[in-house]
Design a protein around this motif. Structure first.
Motif, mmCIF file in Angstrom:
data_model
loop_
_atom_site.group_PDB
_atom_site.id
_atom_site.type_symbol
_atom_site.label_atom_id
_atom_site.label_comp_id
_atom_site.label_asym_id
_atom_site.label_seq_id
_atom_site.Cartn_x
_atom_site.Cartn_y
_atom_site.Cartn_z
ATOM 1 N N PHE A 88 52.297 -28.456 24.440
ATOM 2 C CA PHE A 88 51.075 -28.631 23.650
ATOM 3 C C PHE A 88 50.064 -29.496 24.408
ATOM 4 C CE2 PHE A 88 48.497 -30.779 20.435
ATOM 5 C CZ PHE A 88 48.066 -29.699 19.677
ATOM 6 N N GLU A 91 48.339 -27.645 27.075
ATOM 7 C CA GLU A 91 47.611 -26.499 26.512
ATOM 8 C C GLU A 91 48.276 -25.160 26.822
ATOM 9 O OE1 GLU A 91 43.539 -26.737 27.633
ATOM 10 O OE2 GLU A 91 43.218 -28.682 26.675
ATOM 11 N N TYR A 93 49.760 -23.042 24.915
ATOM 12 C CA TYR A 93 49.939 -22.860 23.478
ATOM 13 C C TYR A 93 50.964 -21.776 23.145
ATOM 14 C CZ TYR A 93 45.765 -25.734 23.244
ATOM 15 O OH TYR A 93 44.876 -26.756 23.381
ATOM 16 N N CYS A 96 54.375 -23.322 23.603
ATOM 17 C CA CYS A 96 54.501 -24.350 22.570
ATOM 18 C C CYS A 96 54.824 -23.713 21.222
ATOM 19 C CB CYS A 96 53.205 -25.153 22.485
ATOM 20 S SG CYS A 96 53.183 -26.368 21.163
ATOM 21 N N CYS A 125 48.895 -24.442 17.366
ATOM 22 C CA CYS A 125 49.023 -23.637 18.589
ATOM 23 C C CYS A 125 48.598 -22.189 18.328
ATOM 24 C CB CYS A 125 50.462 -23.667 19.099
ATOM 25 S SG CYS A 125 50.946 -25.218 19.868
ATOM 26 N N ASP A 129 45.346 -20.466 20.027
ATOM 27 C CA ASP A 129 45.596 -19.290 20.855
ATOM 28 C C ASP A 129 44.905 -18.042 20.297
ATOM 29 O OD1 ASP A 129 46.778 -18.492 23.249
ATOM 30 O OD2 ASP A 129 48.447 -17.553 22.231
#
Length: 808
Positions: A88, A91, A93, A96, A125, A129
């Motif tokens: 996370f 980034e 995502y 994550c 996330c 995304d």
């Protein structure tokens, strides 16, 4: 008579010195024996402590490995949670979301205080995304848990934002009725909810409801300036609505109230970036209100308060240009009128330099010429119109060639999407000005957005297909054992404890041999020597385990080095692709400047397209290599082979130890019993119990992994069916999108050609107007001179009329 000591007997005199020597030897041997016994006991104590540590370690493994899924191990769950948090932060995502989804769905965090954070991060996330629908479900799950959830307010705000983006008015109203009306406290969360609700109601044109929310904000809160600004914006909209109905008095009243609101908002303290943006919005709104009311100088002053660093500087600068032109038209003093026109020209130049990619830039090219005409600077006006005409002609010709090329419209439409699909097939690059103009059409913009989403979804489907291929290969090429990484890691830890147990058994054998060397008669020492000469498979096992670990670590380091090189190669390849696009754009200008012919351009384009195809093939190869460098794929087979080899070596070592221990039992008949041997027996029995438990634990691991692999195979089969269906559906949608978007794209390019044709005509008309103004000016000047000459001639005739009459 003197006392006399009698002589010692001869025999005593003979043994006096040897007895003393024997006593000396015995006294020296006693400490040596004590040292040997002490060293033996110390070694035995060390083995005992290591056995205790091994038992503790093994019991921990047993606690982690449940009868069901290993993913519920607290240690594994913590590692996954930390890995998800790291993903996370960087980034990543997608990864994550997958990790948090696994933790939540497997109930690994059930009853854990980290569960609320995991639920929020999963939803966030998905949202970041771009997966709004799944994110909506996750945020709703948090909201439905009630206000006790630590992320209840944040999730509610995200739900409101998603409902606003997706246009789900009914659900928005449901949450409005449920939460806003019952949330009247002054907490930051409550204020944020009410502010977002008020904004959404404003954009839904529910002005009274929105105004009621914004008017209730307390002074001094973080959202008070924003709420006050929206109150003014609502008054402006109400004024426009009144004006549309013909009620000018009500419209004027609303506008005045709005000005007061905006001025009040400017007086609020500004402590955040949002407050600074609100200040700029207020100045922009004040300027527009002044302009609509004909108060142009006041509008210009308000526009000037928006600095170059503002997000709204482009709008303010563009509108200030027109305000200066309007002010000049109202100005009666010639000097001031020229100053206003000059300010407009300066603003046009600043705008074109600061915002060359703005869609309003073409109109400003013509506007500069129009202002020059107003100032009677005809030569400058002609130069402005000429520059604009050449620019419009270049874009018009290139886009016209695209329209008439007969190529698949998607080849060029995808350049509007900024996608590389089919771009290699294009003979021409769509000019950036044409891209901006085409996207200005709402239908084209929507088609571009939909196509971009479809392409991303197709990429996701392709990635899913690749992952399923990878899983299917792993499931088909490997047995169930050591396929899943989590089981592999646990099995390696169990094997590590087994190997440690084997080494400890070998050390017990060594201790027992040392004991026998010191305590057995010389006649039995041959048995001890025979055991020592029979080999040491346990040491070989330890060396093999160490070498296998070193190989895995070396391979992992090499993989990381190769991955770094692949990354740099990929960057270089993409950089070359970007440069190829720049070369194509240069060729367009070169042909327009006459530096290259059309045939030369097409020949060079063929070479560029071939180079582009090679680069894209290289990027695909890099993608495949990156997949092969995955630790699951790269080290999987190596670990499986290493584990099989270690298991074989461990079997040899155990068989050898069993034989040695059997021989040692035979030697004990001559040595008798002792505390040392009793402790050795006790430790050996504990190690054997660990070995038995280890075998049972491995069986449970095999059963659990086989069960999970079977479930994975079933899930992979189901997902393969689903992905195949999605791919077919995506192809159908893609075909329909190609048909519709291609038509929209072609019409968009036609409209762009028409637009630049119109702009070109306007530029030509501007030049014609300049020459007409010049002609009219010269004609008027000649007529004025003729009239003046006639007047002077009449005056002369009147002055000399007497002389003329006398001559007659």
């Amino acid at each position: 008579m003197e006392a006399r000591i009698p002589d010692a007997p001869p025999l005593r005199r003979h043994f006096a010195v040897p007895l003393l020597a024997v006593l000396a030897v015995l006294l020296a041997a006693a400490p040596a024996d004590a040292q040997r016994r002490s060293a033996l006991e110390n070694d035995l104590s060390l083995v005992e402590s290591e056995v205790a540590g091994l038992e503790q370690r093994f019991n921990g493994l047993q606690g982690e490995i449940s009868a069901g899924s290993l993913s519920r191990s607290p240690r594994i769950s913590s590692e996954r949670y930390d890995e998800a948090l790291y993903a996370f932060v960087v980034e990543d995502y997608e990864r994550c979301a997958l990790l948090f989804f696994s933790l939540i769905e497997n109930e690994d965090l059930k009853g854990d205080q980290r569960l609320p954070r995991a639920e929020w991060n999963l939803a966030q996330c998905l949202f970041l995304d771009g997966n709004f629908i799944p994110a909506q479900a996750r945020f709703k799950n948090i909201v439905d848990q009630g206000a006790t959830h630590p992320f209840h307010g944040d999730s509610l705000l995200k739900l409101i934002e998603i409902y606003g983006r997706t246009g789900n008015v009914s659900l928005f109203n449901q949450y409005y009725n449920t939460f806003v009306r019952s949330s009247q406290d002054g907490s930051p969360t409550s204020l944020r909810i009410r502010y977002e609700m008020g904004k959404t109601l404003f954009f839904q044109e529910k002005l009274p409801e929105s105004q009621a929310i914004f008017a209730a904000f307390p002074r001094g809160s973080t959202y008070t300036p924003q709420a006050h600004y929206f109150s003014g914006a609502i008054l402006v909209q109400e004024g426009r609505n009144a004006l549309e109905k013909g009620d000018e008095d009500l419209a004027t009243q609303k506008y005045r109230q709005a000005l007061v609101k905006f001025q009040e908002t400017l007086g609020f303290p500004r402590s955040t970036e949002d407050h600074e943006r609100v200040k700029d919005l207020c100045n922009l709104a004040i300027a527009r209100l002044h302009y609509e009311r004909g108060e142009v100088p006041d509008a210009i002053m308000a526009y000037a308060k928006i600095g170059a660093g503002s997000l709204y500087y482009a709008d303010a600068l563009y509108e200030r240009i027109w305000a200066n032109i309007e002010s000049a038209a109202q100005e009666e003093v010639e000097l001031r009128r020229e100053q206003r026109y000059g300010s407009a020209l300066d603003a046009i130049e600043i705008f074109n330099l600061s915002f060359p990619n703005d869609v309003r830039e073409p109109a400003l090219r013509l506007l500069g010429g129009h202002v020059r005409v107003k100032m009677a600077s005809y030569d400058d006006a002609i130069a402005e119109y000429g520059d604009a005409s050449r620019h419009f002609e270049d874009v018009k010709v290139l886009v016209g060639q695209i329209v008439t090329s007969g190529a698949d419209p998607m080849v060029y439409f995808n350049q509007l999407v900024d996608d590389e699909r089919f771009v290699a097939e294009a003979d021409l690059t769509v000019p950036s000005a044409a891209v901006r103009k085409a996207k200005e059409d709402e239908r084209v913009g929507e088609a571009v957005r939909i196509s971009g989403d479809l392409y991303r979804q197709q990429d996701d489907i392709d990635d899913a297909d690749d992952l399923l291929d990878l899983l299917e290969r792993a499931l088909s090429e490997s047995a169930s054992r050591d396929l899943l990484q989590v089981y592999r890691l646990h099995r390696q830890q169990v094997s590590s404890t087994d190997a440690a147990g084997v080494l400890l058994r070998q050390r017990l054998v060594d201790i027992e041999l040392r004991y026998f060397e010191e305590n057995l008669p010389s006649s039995a020492q041959s048995g001890v020597d025979a055991i020592r000469a029979s080999g040491n498979a346990a040491t070989v096992l330890a060396d093999a385990q160490r070498r296998a670990q070193e190989r895995v670590e070396t391979l992992d380091m090499q993989a990381q080095a190769v991955a770094t090189r692949l990354y740099h190669v990929e960057l270089a390849s993409r950089d070359i692709l970007d440069r190829l696009l720049a070369v194509e754009e240069y060729m367009v200008g070169a042909r327009n400047r006459g530096e290259r012919t059309r045939d030369q351009e097409l020949e060079l384009r063929g070479e560029i397209n071939e180079e582009r195809r090679d680069l894209q093939a290289a990027l695909q190869d890099l993608h495949e290599l990156r997949k092969r460098l995955s630790p699951r794929v790269l080290t999987g087979r190596l670990l499986i082979r290493a584990n099989e080899d270690l298991r074989a070596r461990q079997g040899d070592a155990v068989a050898e130890l069993d034989s040695k221990e059997a021989q040692l039992r035979d030697l004990r008949r001559s040595a008798g019993s002792s505390a040392v041997l009793s402790k050795v027996d006790d430790l050996r029995a504990r190690l054997l119990r660990l070995d038995t438990s280890s075998g049972a634990l491995k069986s449970r691991l095999d059963e659990a992994e086989a069960t999970e692999v079977a479930a994975i195979k079933l899930e992979v089969s189901r997902q393969r069916t689903e992905v195949t269906g999605l791919a077919v559906e995506g192809d159908e949608i893609g075909d329909e999108n190609t048909r519709v978007s291609g038509r929209i794209g072609k019409n968009a390019f036609v409209n762009v050609v028409d637009f630049y044709e119109d702009m070109l005509t306007r530029a030509d008309m501007g030049v014609a107007d300049v020459y007409w103004y010049r002609k009219e000016s010269l004609s008027q000047e000649k007529r004025s001179l003729a009239r003046e000459s006639n007047i002077r001639l009449r005056i002369l005739q009147d002055a000399f009329s007497d002389v003329l009459e006398e001559e007659e």
